[in-house]
Design a protein around this motif. Structure first.
Motif, PDB file in Angstrom:
ATOM      1  N   LYS A  39     -39.208  27.552   9.849  1.00  0.00           N
ATOM      2  CA  LYS A  39     -38.681  26.524  10.743  1.00  0.00           C
ATOM      3  C   LYS A  39     -38.120  25.367   9.909  1.00  0.00           C
ATOM      4  O   LYS A  39     -38.546  25.169   8.762  1.00  0.00           O
ATOM      5  N   PRO A  40     -37.223  24.603  10.481  1.00  0.00           N
ATOM      6  CA  PRO A  40     -36.698  23.443   9.732  1.00  0.00           C
ATOM      7  C   PRO A  40     -37.804  22.508   9.249  1.00  0.00           C
ATOM      8  O   PRO A  40     -37.684  21.911   8.170  1.00  0.00           O
ATOM      9  N   GLU A  41     -38.871  22.387  10.005  1.00  0.00           N
ATOM     10  CA  GLU A  41     -39.970  21.504   9.589  1.00  0.00           C
ATOM     11  C   GLU A  41     -40.768  22.054   8.419  1.00  0.00           C
ATOM     12  O   GLU A  41     -41.646  21.368   7.891  1.00  0.00           O
ATOM     13  N   ASP A  42     -40.484  23.265   7.989  1.00  0.00           N
ATOM     14  CA  ASP A  42     -41.107  23.805   6.777  1.00  0.00           C
ATOM     15  C   ASP A  42     -40.383  23.343   5.516  1.00  0.00           C
ATOM     16  O   ASP A  42     -40.844  23.619   4.403  1.00  0.00           O
ATOM     17  N   THR A  43     -39.270  22.662   5.683  1.00  0.00           N
ATOM     18  CA  THR A  43     -38.519  22.171   4.538  1.00  0.00           C
ATOM     19  C   THR A  43     -39.364  21.207   3.722  1.00  0.00           C
ATOM     20  O   THR A  43     -39.888  20.222   4.250  1.00  0.00           O
ATOM     21  N   ALA A  44     -39.526  21.512   2.439  1.00  0.00           N
ATOM     22  CA  ALA A  44     -40.388  20.716   1.566  1.00  0.00           C
ATOM     23  C   ALA A  44     -40.324  21.283   0.158  1.00  0.00           C
ATOM     24  O   ALA A  44     -39.796  22.375  -0.066  1.00  0.00           O
ATOM     25  N   VAL A  45     -40.894  20.534  -0.762  1.00  0.00           N
ATOM     26  CA  VAL A  45     -41.192  21.080  -2.087  1.00  0.00           C
ATOM     27  C   VAL A  45     -42.602  21.663  -2.009  1.00  0.00           C
ATOM     28  O   VAL A  45     -43.530  20.991  -1.559  1.00  0.00           O
ATOM     29  N   TYR A  46     -42.724  22.891  -2.431  1.00  0.00           N
ATOM     30  CA  TYR A  46     -44.001  23.597  -2.368  1.00  0.00           C
ATOM     31  C   TYR A  46     -44.614  23.654  -3.763  1.00  0.00           C
ATOM     32  O   TYR A  46     -43.946  24.041  -4.730  1.00  0.00           O
ATOM     33  N   TYR A  47     -45.882  23.287  -3.828  1.00  0.00           N
ATOM     34  CA  TYR A  47     -46.626  23.239  -5.086  1.00  0.00           C
ATOM     35  C   TYR A  47     -47.836  24.159  -5.011  1.00  0.00           C
ATOM     36  O   TYR A  47     -48.457  24.280  -3.958  1.00  0.00           O
ATOM     37  N   CYS A  48     -48.170  24.756  -6.149  1.00  0.00           N
ATOM     38  CA  CYS A  48     -49.452  25.440  -6.226  1.00  0.00           C
ATOM     39  C   CYS A  48     -50.332  24.716  -7.246  1.00  0.00           C
ATOM     40  O   CYS A  48     -49.833  24.012  -8.129  1.00  0.00           O
ATOM     41  N   THR A  58     -41.371  24.096  -6.098  1.00  0.00           N
ATOM     42  CA  THR A  58     -40.157  24.840  -5.792  1.00  0.00           C
ATOM     43  C   THR A  58     -39.660  24.388  -4.419  1.00  0.00           C
ATOM     44  O   THR A  58     -40.434  24.268  -3.476  1.00  0.00           O
ATOM     45  N   GLN A  59     -38.372  24.136  -4.323  1.00  0.00           N
ATOM     46  CA  GLN A  59     -37.786  23.591  -3.106  1.00  0.00           C
ATOM     47  C   GLN A  59     -37.539  24.686  -2.085  1.00  0.00           C
ATOM     48  O   GLN A  59     -36.929  25.718  -2.399  1.00  0.00           O
ATOM     49  N   VAL A  60     -37.989  24.454  -0.871  1.00  0.00           N
ATOM     50  CA  VAL A  60     -37.697  25.337   0.259  1.00  0.00           C
ATOM     51  C   VAL A  60     -36.929  24.512   1.286  1.00  0.00           C
ATOM     52  O   VAL A  60     -37.411  23.473   1.740  1.00  0.00           O
ATOM     53  N   THR A  61     -35.754  24.993   1.639  1.00  0.00           N
ATOM     54  CA  THR A  61     -34.931  24.313   2.633  1.00  0.00           C
ATOM     55  C   THR A  61     -34.613  25.289   3.754  1.00  0.00           C
ATOM     56  O   THR A  61     -34.068  26.362   3.505  1.00  0.00           O
ATOM     57  N   VAL A  62     -34.981  24.926   4.965  1.00  0.00           N
ATOM     58  CA  VAL A  62     -34.735  25.760   6.133  1.00  0.00           C
ATOM     59  C   VAL A  62     -33.705  25.044   7.001  1.00  0.00           C
ATOM     60  O   VAL A  62     -33.982  24.007   7.604  1.00  0.00           O
ATOM     61  N   SER A  63     -32.527  25.618   7.030  1.00  0.00           N
ATOM     62  CA  SER A  63     -31.428  24.957   7.725  1.00  0.00           C
ATOM     63  C   SER A  63     -30.362  25.971   8.092  1.00  0.00           C
ATOM     64  O   SER A  63     -30.133  26.934   7.359  1.00  0.00           O
TER      65      SER A  63
END
Length: 130
Positions: A89-98, A124-129
């Motif tokens: 979803k667009p709201e999942d857009t974020a930088v993801y860290y482990c 790592t950048q995740v962009t949902v658009s």
């Protein structure tokens, strides 16, 4: 030097999928719980982990916002933890860290919060658009 490296992010349309990887170097992931966290644009990194997995892989936890859509797994032989993200979803857009937590505690339900973890990757950048 203990290091985690995330990969697999990118641009995806709503409803699409990505698989993130968290690879360890300088140490073996055996004995470490791993957590995935995210930081949306203009916001602080979320205190609650998106997902965590115990060192054995037998216990997992998901934030309510991703439950049923994301799946965490680990391959200790490859020294890598994965986060399969579906129905994005667009709201999942974020930088993801482990990040890692040295523990053999069998359950991760209580520990899947930011202060518990160390050895953060660069994200790592995740962009949902569309």
């Amino acid at each position: 030097q203990l290091q985690l490296v995330e990969s697999g992010g990118g641009l995806v349309q709503p409803g699409g999928s990505l698989r993130l990887s968290c690879a360890a170097s300088g140490f073996t992931l055996d004995g470490y719980a791993i957590g995935w966290f995210r930081q949306a644009p203009g916001k602080e990194r979320e205190r609650e982990g998106i997902s965590c997995i115990s060192s054995s892989g037998g216990s997992t936890k998901y934030a309510d916002s991703v439950k049923g859509r994301f799946t965490i797994s680990r391959d200790n032989a490859k020294n890598t933890v994965y986060l399969q993200m579906n129905s994005l979803k667009p709201e999942d857009t974020a930088v993801y860290y482990c990040a890692s937590k040295l523990t053999r505690i069998s359950t991760v339900q209580a520990m899947c919060v930011l202060p518990q973890f160390r050895n953060w990757g660069q994200g790592t950048q995740v962009t949902v658009s569309s």
